[in-house]
Design an enzyme around this catalytic site. Structure first.
Site, PDB file in Angstrom:
ATOM      1  N   SER A 130       0.789  -1.233   0.000  1.00 49.79           N
ATOM      2  CA  SER A 130       0.000   0.000   0.000  1.00 49.79           C
ATOM      3  C   SER A 130       0.822   1.285   0.000  1.00 49.79           C
ATOM      4  O   SER A 130       0.241   2.369  -0.101  1.00 49.79           O
ATOM      5  CB  SER A 130      -0.956   0.011   1.201  1.00 49.79           C
ATOM      6  OG  SER A 130      -2.123  -0.731   0.914  1.00 49.79           O
ATOM      7  N   LYS A 133       0.121   3.685  -2.839  1.00 45.75           N
ATOM      8  CA  LYS A 133      -0.860   4.777  -2.822  1.00 45.75           C
ATOM      9  C   LYS A 133      -0.199   6.152  -2.822  1.00 45.75           C
ATOM     10  O   LYS A 133      -0.772   7.125  -3.321  1.00 45.75           O
ATOM     11  CB  LYS A 133      -1.781   4.626  -1.615  1.00 45.75           C
ATOM     12  CG  LYS A 133      -2.694   3.400  -1.666  1.00 45.75           C
ATOM     13  CD  LYS A 133      -3.586   3.316  -0.437  1.00 45.75           C
ATOM     14  CE  LYS A 133      -4.588   2.175  -0.534  1.00 45.75           C
ATOM     15  NZ  LYS A 133      -3.970   0.837  -0.410  1.00 45.75           N
ATOM     16  N   SER A 315      -5.880   4.039   4.228  1.00 40.49           N
ATOM     17  CA  SER A 315      -5.437   3.082   3.209  1.00 40.49           C
ATOM     18  C   SER A 315      -6.622   2.530   2.419  1.00 40.49           C
ATOM     19  O   SER A 315      -6.838   1.314   2.341  1.00 40.49           O
ATOM     20  CB  SER A 315      -4.641   1.937   3.849  1.00 40.49           C
ATOM     21  OG  SER A 315      -3.820   1.307   2.889  1.00 40.49           O
TER      22      SER A 315
END
Length: 483
Positions: A130, A133, A315
């Site tokens: 993640s 991102k 997230s």
């Protein structure tokens, strides 16, 4: 039919097996985490992404001084302060050598000034999970602008009684408006289809018959990313990605995802029209809105700068994928997984960020095919915090704060306590993969960009591996790592 049947089977046990289910899934190696996953069934592990990040109160008995404005002769810290590589190595070396991190561990630390020398460990290229991102949202903020908003419209359809709900790819579009109490604690503000329905009913005089149609043609290509594990969408780890989704693709009052998010959004809209006094006939159907059709009503999202902060904080996988599709639209004219991933790298490379060897297949980091170097993340953080990074500043302000907000609310329990509140970082978690990328302020008050990643960690050492990375970041905060 397969997914409907699967949903019905899961509903029969969901009320009495959630904790056992999570343990079984983790043991079996299920690899994606929605807001780092576990809190869906074990809510004590992290703040709830469906509501808002938790408020953390000051400890009892803490006597804080009165606030006063800074004096006029305050001197800014020099962002170009030289890094002391030997001190960085001494601070984080033992933590990054923790065997719970596995056989492939990378790390990089640098001052925030663009182009500053880096301390590095490992070969630099890793599976980012993640932390992807950061790349997606940085590119989106650059190419769309921090003030960009997303509009959801309703227009007259091809038939005399048709109204068409047109998806504009709003990452945070909600099914209903918030109560006053909810609005006070919700950031950012949300557009919603219930308010949109009320406006449409008013535009139509508050009565009459209508048929609901919906248009989600802004995005193209598959709604389930071919680079994801095949079970991610069927098992409700992530929603199919469309240009018309409410509540991140969640089904109402459920932990499940809608099989067809656009249709689900249209049904919520139709119910709201009925509640507003219109007679809705038939079932919603997919169409393409007629060119130049009369607009009956529209709702607009919060600015992208605020949307990006929210996505980073919790997230949000669906939100980041929707934003990545917009990057594809802006750079290649195609709102798809493939165009979005390519557009992210093209945009960042155009800013001078080192994307050498980078491979991206999605915008959220769920794909295990993604590979980036620590240099790419360091360059991005330096740019976002630097004098030319005004458009990307939300990357800095939106990252969770250690021990206080978002996906770091319940982390940093071990290691130097000084890290709590002075480390901001984006987490990354898949089965056997742990990453942390962000900014730490050291003991001298100098801000350092850092990236730590381990992508071959033993799955059963998940929490110990996370703690090792937390300790490394905390050690930076406790270090006098600059000269």
């Amino acid at each position: 039919m397969g997914r409907d049947l699967r949903h019905s089977r899961r509903w029969s046990v969901v009320h009495w097996l959630p904790p056992l289910l999570v343990l079984a899934l983790l043991a079996a190696g299920v690899g994606a985490y929605r807001f780092e996953w576990g809190q869906r069934y074990l809510p004590g592990l992290a703040a709830d992404p469906v509501t808002e990040p938790e408020q953390v109160l000051a400890p009892a008995g803490l006597d804080l001084p009165e606030w006063s404005p800074p004096v006029d002769d305050a001197v800014a810290l020099d962002p170009a302060t030289a890094l002391a590589p030997d001190r960085v190595a001494a601070a984080v070396g033992d933590d990054l050598a923790d065997p719970d991190l596995g056989r492939h561990v990378v790390g990089a630390v640098a001052a925030l000034a663009p182009g500053s020398p880096e301390w590095t460990s490992g070969d630099g290229r890793y599976l980012p999970a993640s932390t992807t991102k950061l790349l997606t949202l940085g590119a989106a903020l650059e190419v769309l602008g921090p003030d960009h908003t997303f509009t959801t419209r309703v227009v007259r359809g091809p038939g005399p009684r048709d109204v068409v709900l047109v998806g504009g790819g709003d990452p945070l579009l909600a099914s209903r408006s918030l109560t006053l109490a909810e609005a006070e604690s919700t950031y950012p503000a949300r557009a919603d289809v219930t308010t949109l329905a009320l406006d449409v009913a008013a535009a139509l005089g508050g009565q009459g018959r209508v048929r609901v149609r919906f248009d989600d043609s802004l995005f193209t290509g598959p709604t389930d990313n071919p680079a994801w594990r095949r079970d991610y969408v069927p098992d409700d780890i992530v929603s199919p990605i469309t240009a018309l989704m409410v509540d991140g693709g969640d089904e109402p009052d459920s932990d499940l995802k809608a099989d067809e998010p656009s249709l689900a959004a249209a049904r919520v809209f139709a119910d709201a029209l009925s509640a507003a006094g219109l007679r809705v006939t038939g079932q919603p159907r997919r169409v393409v809105a007629p060119p130049g059709a009369e607009e009956l009503a529209a709702v607009e999202s919060a600015p992208l700068s605020e949307v990006a902060e929210r996505i980073l904080d919790v997230s949000d996988n669906e939100g980041s994928e929707v934003v990545a599709h917009h990057v594809g639209l802006a750079t290649a004219g195609a709102g798809s997984f493939e165009a979005g991933a390519a557009g992210v790298l093209t945009t960042l490379g155009g800013l001078g960020i080192d994307v050498t060897g980078a491979e991206l297949y999605d915008g959220s980091g769920l794909s295990r095919r993604n590979r980036v170097s620590t240099a790419t993340l360091i360059d991005l953080l330096q740019h976002a915090a630097g004098p030319d990074g005004d458009a990307m500043r939300s990357l800095v302000t939106g990252m969770p704060v250690a021990g206080f907000t978002g996906s770091l609310t319940y982390r940093f329990a071990e290691g130097p306590a000084v890290a709590r509140g002075v480390v901001r970082a984006k987490t990354g978690t898949l089965t056997g993969v742990h990453a942390l990328a962000g900014i730490a302020v050291d003991r001298e008050g100098h801000a350092l960009a850092f990236v730590f990643g381990a992508d071959r960690s033993p799955p059963d050492e998940r929490y110990d591996a996370q703690e090792a990375l937390d300790r490394a970041a905390a050690s930076l905060a406790a270090c006098r790592c600059t000269r």
